[in-house]
Design a protein around this motif. Structure first.
Motif, mmCIF file in Angstrom:
data_model
loop_
_atom_site.group_PDB
_atom_site.id
_atom_site.type_symbol
_atom_site.label_atom_id
_atom_site.label_comp_id
_atom_site.label_asym_id
_atom_site.label_seq_id
_atom_site.Cartn_x
_atom_site.Cartn_y
_atom_site.Cartn_z
ATOM 1 N N ILE A 162 9.009 10.884 -16.541
ATOM 2 C CA ILE A 162 7.840 10.216 -15.958
ATOM 3 C C ILE A 162 8.213 8.812 -15.516
ATOM 4 N N LEU A 163 8.950 8.102 -16.347
ATOM 5 C CA LEU A 163 9.364 6.745 -16.007
ATOM 6 C C LEU A 163 10.306 6.739 -14.809
ATOM 7 N N SER A 164 11.239 7.666 -14.781
ATOM 8 C CA SER A 164 12.155 7.712 -13.643
ATOM 9 C C SER A 164 11.419 8.105 -12.359
ATOM 10 N N SER A 165 10.414 8.958 -12.471
ATOM 11 C CA SER A 165 9.618 9.312 -11.284
ATOM 12 C C SER A 165 8.839 8.115 -10.766
ATOM 13 N N LEU A 166 8.260 7.339 -11.677
ATOM 14 C CA LEU A 166 7.527 6.136 -11.263
ATOM 15 C C LEU A 166 8.462 5.097 -10.656
ATOM 16 N N LEU A 167 9.643 4.959 -11.215
ATOM 17 C CA LEU A 167 10.594 3.995 -10.656
ATOM 18 C C LEU A 167 11.101 4.442 -9.291
ATOM 19 N N SER A 168 11.200 5.744 -9.069
ATOM 20 C CA SER A 168 11.636 6.206 -7.753
ATOM 21 C C SER A 168 10.561 5.982 -6.696
ATOM 22 N N LEU A 169 9.314 5.875 -7.117
ATOM 23 C CA LEU A 169 8.235 5.592 -6.168
ATOM 24 C C LEU A 169 8.260 4.155 -5.665
ATOM 25 N N THR A 170 8.938 3.259 -6.374
ATOM 26 C CA THR A 170 8.978 1.864 -5.934
ATOM 27 C C THR A 170 9.698 1.705 -4.598
ATOM 28 N N SER A 171 10.573 2.638 -4.264
ATOM 29 C CA SER A 171 11.260 2.547 -2.973
ATOM 30 C C SER A 171 10.325 2.850 -1.806
ATOM 31 N N LEU A 172 9.161 3.403 -2.101
ATOM 32 C CA LEU A 172 8.197 3.719 -1.036
ATOM 33 C C LEU A 172 7.201 2.602 -0.773
ATOM 34 N N ILE A 173 7.169 1.595 -1.633
ATOM 35 C CA ILE A 173 6.152 0.549 -1.508
ATOM 36 C C ILE A 173 6.299 -0.222 -0.203
ATOM 37 N N SER A 174 7.464 -0.765 0.059
ATOM 38 C CA SER A 174 7.613 -1.585 1.266
ATOM 39 C C SER A 174 7.502 -0.776 2.552
ATOM 40 N N PRO A 175 8.081 0.441 2.671
ATOM 41 C CA PRO A 175 7.840 1.200 3.908
ATOM 42 C C PRO A 175 6.371 1.549 4.118
ATOM 43 N N CYS A 176 5.638 1.802 3.035
ATOM 44 C CA CYS A 176 4.201 2.092 3.175
ATOM 45 C C CYS A 176 3.433 0.862 3.655
ATOM 46 N N ILE A 177 3.772 -0.296 3.131
ATOM 47 C CA ILE A 177 3.104 -1.533 3.555
ATOM 48 C C ILE A 177 3.405 -1.825 5.027
ATOM 49 N N VAL A 178 4.664 -1.682 5.417
ATOM 50 C CA VAL A 178 5.036 -1.940 6.818
ATOM 51 C C VAL A 178 4.342 -0.953 7.743
ATOM 52 N N PHE A 179 4.319 0.327 7.376
ATOM 53 C CA PHE A 179 3.660 1.332 8.209
ATOM 54 C C PHE A 179 2.155 1.078 8.291
ATOM 55 N N GLY A 180 1.534 0.731 7.184
ATOM 56 C CA GLY A 180 0.106 0.428 7.186
ATOM 57 C C GLY A 180 -0.223 -0.773 8.060
ATOM 58 N N THR A 181 0.626 -1.800 7.972
ATOM 59 C CA THR A 181 0.428 -2.987 8.800
ATOM 60 C C THR A 181 0.582 -2.665 10.281
ATOM 61 N N CYS A 182 1.562 -1.847 10.611
ATOM 62 C CA CYS A 182 1.766 -1.468 12.014
ATOM 63 C C CYS A 182 0.611 -0.611 12.531
ATOM 64 N N CYS A 183 0.098 0.275 11.684
ATOM 65 C CA CYS A 183 -1.067 1.081 12.087
ATOM 66 C C CYS A 183 -2.285 0.198 12.326
ATOM 67 N N PHE A 184 -2.487 -0.782 11.460
ATOM 68 C CA PHE A 184 -3.595 -1.722 11.635
ATOM 69 C C PHE A 184 -3.441 -2.501 12.936
ATOM 70 N N PHE A 185 -2.221 -2.950 13.215
ATOM 71 C CA PHE A 185 -1.949 -3.679 14.449
ATOM 72 C C PHE A 185 -2.185 -2.787 15.662
ATOM 73 N N LEU A 186 -1.795 -1.509 15.572
ATOM 74 C CA LEU A 186 -2.003 -0.580 16.675
ATOM 75 C C LEU A 186 -3.481 -0.320 16.921
ATOM 76 N N ILE A 187 -4.262 -0.245 15.850
ATOM 77 C CA ILE A 187 -5.709 -0.037 15.993
ATOM 78 C C ILE A 187 -6.366 -1.257 16.632
ATOM 79 N N LYS A 188 -5.952 -2.448 16.206
ATOM 80 C CA LYS A 188 -6.559 -3.677 16.734
ATOM 81 C C LYS A 188 -6.119 -3.990 18.156
ATOM 82 N N LYS A 189 -4.851 -3.717 18.471
ATOM 83 C CA LYS A 189 -4.333 -4.042 19.802
ATOM 84 C C LYS A 189 -3.399 -2.923 20.238
ATOM 85 N N SER A 190 -3.898 -2.076 21.082
ATOM 86 C CA SER A 190 -3.092 -0.962 21.562
ATOM 87 C C SER A 190 -2.174 -1.460 22.671
ATOM 88 N N SER A 191 -0.920 -1.658 22.333
ATOM 89 C CA SER A 191 0.047 -2.174 23.288
ATOM 90 C C SER A 191 1.396 -1.512 23.049
#
Length: 116
Positions: free
Chosen positions: A4-33
């Motif tokens: 369980i601990l190793s599974s949770l630690l492996s999820l930490t590698s997904l945090i920054s790509p998820c934040i970047v993707f979410g930010t880009c999606c928000f930017f795309l919704i606000k300004k389609s360019s």
């Protein structure tokens, strides 16, 4: 407990790509360019590749008992796709920075300079 601990630690590698993707999606919704589209495509593919490297490839290797040469083929193909995704994101970011600098320069040059 360790799995369980190793599974949770492996999820930490997904945090920054998820934040970047979410930010880009928000930017795309606000300004389609073009820059928003390029950045969203690049970050989306980057997120998928991170999921592939972190979760799917180890499962595939364990289930299929793949040889080293076969694993190398998969990593090479995914590496090329990752490079293209990185180029898309970088091109979108470069276009965004260039447009932002141009916009700020135009606004700055609109006001007359005082001769105090």
């Amino acid at each position: 407990m360790n799995s369980i601990l190793s599974s949770l630690l492996s999820l930490t590698s997904l945090i920054s790509p998820c934040i970047v993707f979410g930010t880009c999606c928000f930017f795309l919704i606000k300004k389609s360019s073009a820059e928003a589209t390029l950045m969203t495509i690049g970050s989306g593919i980057g997120l998928l590749i991170t999921i592939f490297y972190s979760f799917l490839m180890p499962l595939l290797m364990a289930a299929q008992h793949l040889a080293y040469t076969e694993v190398t083929k998969y990593y090479t193909i995914v590496g090329i796709i990752s490079f293209i995704a990185g180029l898309c994101f970088a091109a979108g970011l470069l276009i965004l920075v260039i447009n932002t600098v141009k916009k700020n320069k135009v606004i700055y040059d609109q006001f007359p300079k005082s001769n105090d």
